[in-house]
Design a protein around this motif. Structure first.
Motif, short mmCIF file in Angstrom:
data_model
loop_
_atom_site.label_atom_id
_atom_site.label_comp_id
_atom_site.label_asym_id
_atom_site.label_seq_id
_atom_site.Cartn_x
_atom_site.Cartn_y
_atom_site.Cartn_z
N SER A 247 0.81 -1.22 0.00
CA SER A 247 0.00 0.00 0.00
C SER A 247 0.84 1.27 0.00
O SER A 247 0.30 2.37 -0.12
N ASP A 248 2.17 1.13 0.18
CA ASP A 248 3.08 2.28 0.26
C ASP A 248 2.65 3.22 1.38
O ASP A 248 2.64 4.44 1.23
N THR A 249 2.29 2.62 2.55
CA THR A 249 1.89 3.40 3.71
C THR A 249 2.62 2.87 4.94
O THR A 249 3.16 1.77 4.95
N PHE A 250 2.62 3.68 5.99
CA PHE A 250 3.13 3.24 7.28
C PHE A 250 2.10 3.61 8.34
O PHE A 250 1.24 4.47 8.13
N ARG A 251 2.19 2.96 9.49
CA ARG A 251 1.17 3.15 10.53
C ARG A 251 1.73 3.97 11.69
O ARG A 251 2.88 3.79 12.09
N ILE A 252 0.89 4.84 12.22
CA ILE A 252 1.24 5.58 13.43
C ILE A 252 0.11 5.41 14.44
O ILE A 252 -1.04 5.15 14.07
N ARG A 253 0.46 5.55 15.70
CA ARG A 253 -0.54 5.45 16.75
C ARG A 253 -0.68 6.80 17.44
O ARG A 253 0.31 7.39 17.88
N LEU A 254 -1.92 7.25 17.54
CA LEU A 254 -2.23 8.51 18.21
C LEU A 254 -2.82 8.22 19.59
O LEU A 254 -3.56 7.26 19.77
N VAL A 255 -2.48 9.09 20.54
CA VAL A 255 -2.97 8.95 21.91
C VAL A 255 -3.82 10.17 22.25
O VAL A 255 -3.41 11.31 22.03
N VAL A 256 -5.02 9.90 22.80
CA VAL A 256 -5.95 10.97 23.16
C VAL A 256 -6.25 10.85 24.66
O VAL A 256 -6.63 9.78 25.14
N ASP A 257 -6.08 11.95 25.38
CA ASP A 257 -6.37 11.96 26.81
C ASP A 257 -7.88 11.95 27.02
O ASP A 257 -8.61 12.77 26.47
N ASN A 258 -8.35 11.00 27.83
CA ASN A 258 -9.78 10.89 28.11
C ASN A 258 -10.01 10.72 29.61
O ASN A 258 -10.88 9.97 30.04
N ALA A 259 -9.20 11.45 30.41
CA ALA A 259 -9.30 11.31 31.86
C ALA A 259 -10.69 11.70 32.38
O ALA A 259 -11.16 11.16 33.38
N ALA A 260 -11.34 12.62 31.70
CA ALA A 260 -12.68 13.05 32.13
C ALA A 260 -13.77 12.14 31.59
O ALA A 260 -14.96 12.35 31.90
N ASN A 261 -13.41 11.14 30.79
CA ASN A 261 -14.36 10.18 30.21
C ASN A 261 -15.48 10.86 29.41
O ASN A 261 -16.64 10.46 29.47
N ARG A 262 -15.10 11.88 28.65
CA ARG A 262 -16.08 12.57 27.81
C ARG A 262 -16.10 12.04 26.38
O ARG A 262 -17.00 12.35 25.61
N LEU A 263 -15.08 11.26 26.03
CA LEU A 263 -15.00 10.71 24.68
C LEU A 263 -15.43 9.25 24.69
O LEU A 263 -15.33 8.56 25.72
N LEU A 264 -15.87 8.77 23.57
CA LEU A 264 -16.39 7.42 23.46
C LEU A 264 -15.48 6.58 22.57
O LEU A 264 -15.13 6.99 21.46
N ALA A 265 -15.09 5.42 23.07
CA ALA A 265 -14.35 4.49 22.23
C ALA A 265 -15.30 3.91 21.18
O ALA A 265 -16.49 3.73 21.43
N GLY A 266 -14.77 3.64 20.01
CA GLY A 266 -15.57 3.10 18.93
C GLY A 266 -16.08 4.13 17.95
O GLY A 266 -16.69 3.77 16.93
N VAL A 267 -15.83 5.42 18.23
CA VAL A 267 -16.27 6.49 17.33
C VAL A 267 -15.29 6.62 16.17
O VAL A 267 -14.07 6.57 16.36
N ARG A 268 -15.81 6.79 14.97
CA ARG A 268 -14.95 7.00 13.81
C ARG A 268 -14.36 8.41 13.84
O ARG A 268 -14.95 9.33 14.41
N CYS A 269 -13.19 8.54 13.23
CA CYS A 269 -12.50 9.83 13.28
C CYS A 269 -11.68 10.02 12.00
O CYS A 269 -11.47 9.09 11.21
N ASN A 270 -11.24 11.26 11.81
CA ASN A 270 -10.37 11.62 10.69
C ASN A 270 -9.23 12.48 11.21
O ASN A 270 -9.42 13.28 12.14
#
Length: 279
Positions: A247-270
């Motif tokens: 695919s001529d791509t490489f993978r990176i991992r992003l980290v998002v702080d969710n200490a307040a638990n306001r974000l939901l796992a499983g949500v699609r993003c861009n």
């Protein structure tokens, strides 16, 4: 006639073209990369020992802390063993008996020595009492050794009892209950699933030409889809050192702080990628 058909086809294509490629644009456009928010980790909680589930202290959706007891197996035998070992570990009778005998023999030896000096006691009596005192010392040491062994056995039985207390190894939320009260758990059978969501991860695949522009620790804008519909900051945590040749791509991992638990796992993003460097 052919020219009229060509004109008509071009007009139709210009009308429906945006709709045909609208869904693809968000995922294939070079400036954006699609992703999915997921928990930092999800564990399948099991048990290191066999047994029947006696109590369940959490349910699906329950928040748990690291070290919290979430379930308990039947502990009837283990509790009885702990009580027995505790009784043995706290029993000082053997040591006290040996000390009492030694105290008596020491007094008797003192009297015999005085009588021996006055020629009223046999030398053999003194030697016998000294031997008894030496035996009493050995009895005291044996009693102390036995009591220490009993204390170690108590610690072992208490540890075996604790194995029947199922504890969460992470802070998180229970996402699934797989076994219920009265069911038998084995070492290969998970009891429940727990997700750690105070930190969320998102993996994205980036064209290889961006490799020199992205660094660990950089901040990127993460746009979340419904129901959140917001943009949050995400840090680059890992950059794979290998480019996928297909695919001529490489993978990176992003980290998002969710200490307040306001974000939901499983949500699609861009993720909006930085502008490409031009030669």
């Amino acid at each position: 006639m052919i020219r009229s058909i060509s004109v008509l086809f071009a007009a139709i294509l210009s009308y429906i073209g945006p709709f045909l490629f609208e869904g693809q644009k968000a995922f294939s456009q070079d400036d954006y990369s699609a992703c999915l928010l997921r928990p930092k980790r999800t564990i399948q909680l099991g048990s290191s020992v066999f047994g029947v589930i006696d109590e369940m202290f959490v349910d699906r959706g329950s928040w748990v802390q690291r070290g919290q007891v979430v379930a308990k197996l039947n502990t009837t035998v283990e509790e009885a063993q702990v009580e027995l070992d505790r009784h043995r570990a706290q029993n000082p009778m053997a040591i006290e008996s040996a000390r009492t005998n030694m105290s008596w023999n020491e007094r008797e030896l003192s009297r015999k020595k005085k009588l021996r000096d006055n020629m009223f006691s046999k030398i053999n009596d003194v030697d016998e009492l000294e031997t008894k005192i030496a035996q009493d010392l050995l009895s005291i040491r044996r009693g102390e050794f036995d009591q220490k062994s009993a204390q170690l056995e108590l610690a072992r039985s208490e540890a075996q009892l604790q194995l029947k207390m199922i504890k969460s190894p992470i802070d998180g939320v229970v996402t699934d209950i797989k076994l219920n009260l009265g069911e038998y758990i084995r070492d290969t059978t998970p009891m429940m699933s727990i997700a750690e969501v105070n930190i969320l991860h998102a993996d994205i695949f980036v064209p290889a030409e961006y490799y020199s522009q992205l660094k660990v620790g950089m901040t990127m804008a993460l746009t979340l889809d419904a129901p959140l519909n917001r943009t949050v900051a995400a840090l680059i945590d890992v950059i794979d050192p290998v480019v996928d040749a297909a695919s001529d791509t490489f993978r990176i991992r992003l980290v998002v702080d969710n200490a307040a638990n306001r974000l939901l796992a499983g949500v699609r993003c861009n993720v909006k990628l930085p502008s490409r460097e031009r030669n």
